[in-house]
Design a protein around this motif. Structure first.
Motif, short mmCIF file in Angstrom:
data_model
loop_
_atom_site.label_atom_id
_atom_site.label_comp_id
_atom_site.label_asym_id
_atom_site.label_seq_id
_atom_site.Cartn_x
_atom_site.Cartn_y
_atom_site.Cartn_z
N LEU A 29 0.64 -11.24 2.67
CA LEU A 29 0.55 -9.99 3.69
C LEU A 29 0.01 -8.77 2.75
O LEU A 29 0.50 -8.55 1.67
CB LEU A 29 1.94 -9.38 4.01
CG LEU A 29 2.42 -8.34 4.92
CD1 LEU A 29 1.54 -8.55 6.27
CD2 LEU A 29 3.79 -7.92 5.06
N GLN A 30 -0.98 -8.05 3.58
CA GLN A 30 -1.76 -6.78 2.75
C GLN A 30 -1.54 -5.83 3.97
O GLN A 30 -2.06 -6.08 5.14
CB GLN A 30 -2.92 -7.15 2.33
CG GLN A 30 -3.57 -5.80 1.79
CD GLN A 30 -5.10 -6.08 1.33
OE1 GLN A 30 -5.43 -7.36 1.26
NE2 GLN A 30 -5.76 -5.30 1.05
N ARG A 31 -0.94 -4.50 3.83
CA ARG A 31 -0.94 -3.75 4.98
C ARG A 31 -0.53 -2.50 4.23
O ARG A 31 -0.32 -2.09 2.88
CB ARG A 31 0.30 -4.19 5.75
CG ARG A 31 1.79 -3.95 5.01
CD ARG A 31 2.90 -4.26 5.95
NE ARG A 31 4.32 -4.23 5.46
CZ ARG A 31 5.29 -4.67 5.94
NH1 ARG A 31 5.45 -5.13 6.96
NH2 ARG A 31 6.26 -4.79 5.15
N PRO B 166 5.00 0.43 4.63
CA PRO B 166 5.48 0.75 5.76
C PRO B 166 6.50 2.09 5.90
O PRO B 166 7.13 2.37 6.87
CB PRO B 166 6.39 -0.55 5.82
CG PRO B 166 6.48 -1.02 4.76
CD PRO B 166 5.28 -0.90 3.77
N VAL C 273 -0.66 1.37 -0.25
CA VAL C 273 -0.74 -0.05 0.12
C VAL C 273 0.47 -0.89 -0.32
O VAL C 273 0.84 -0.72 -1.54
CB VAL C 273 -2.27 -0.60 -0.66
CG1 VAL C 273 -2.58 -1.83 -0.14
CG2 VAL C 273 -3.05 0.66 0.00
#
Length: 103
Positions: A9-11, A14, A20
């Motif tokens: 996962l790269q996002r 949150p 990042v």
């Protein structure tokens, strides 16, 4: 550039504060890396935790400060040393999995 090996996962981070997040997984353990926003753009750093997954498919995990890799959140000030740590961590997780299966 970081290794794409074991990246699940790269996002955007949150919490909504910017930055990042990268999430890596190997044999139920992983690395959570966050690059939070900084006032000085030249002060790049990665906050890194060792994690243990409770549900890999749903990205559920707990921070794990009981491994030989890290007993606290680590900070890396450049991408090269962080990437070197990732590669060593992947090997460590594979060995840890073998040891846990023996017990």
């Amino acid at each position: 550039m970081f290794t794409q090996e074991n990246l699940i996962l790269q996002r955007p981070e949150p919490s909504g504060n910017g930055g990042v997040q990268f999430l890596y997984e190997v044999k139920g353990y992983g690395i959570l890396a966050i690059n939070p926003p900084m006032e000085e753009i030249s002060q790049l750093h990665w906050e890194v935790d060792v994690i243990k997954f409770t549900d890999v498919d749903k990205y559920k995990f707990e921070v794990c400060h009981t491994t030989e890799l890290a007993n606290k959140t680590l900070v890396f000030y450049n991408d090269k040393t962080f990437n070197e740590f990732l590669l060593k961590a992947f090997d460590y997780f594979k060995e840890l999995d073998k040891l846990e299966k023996m017990l």
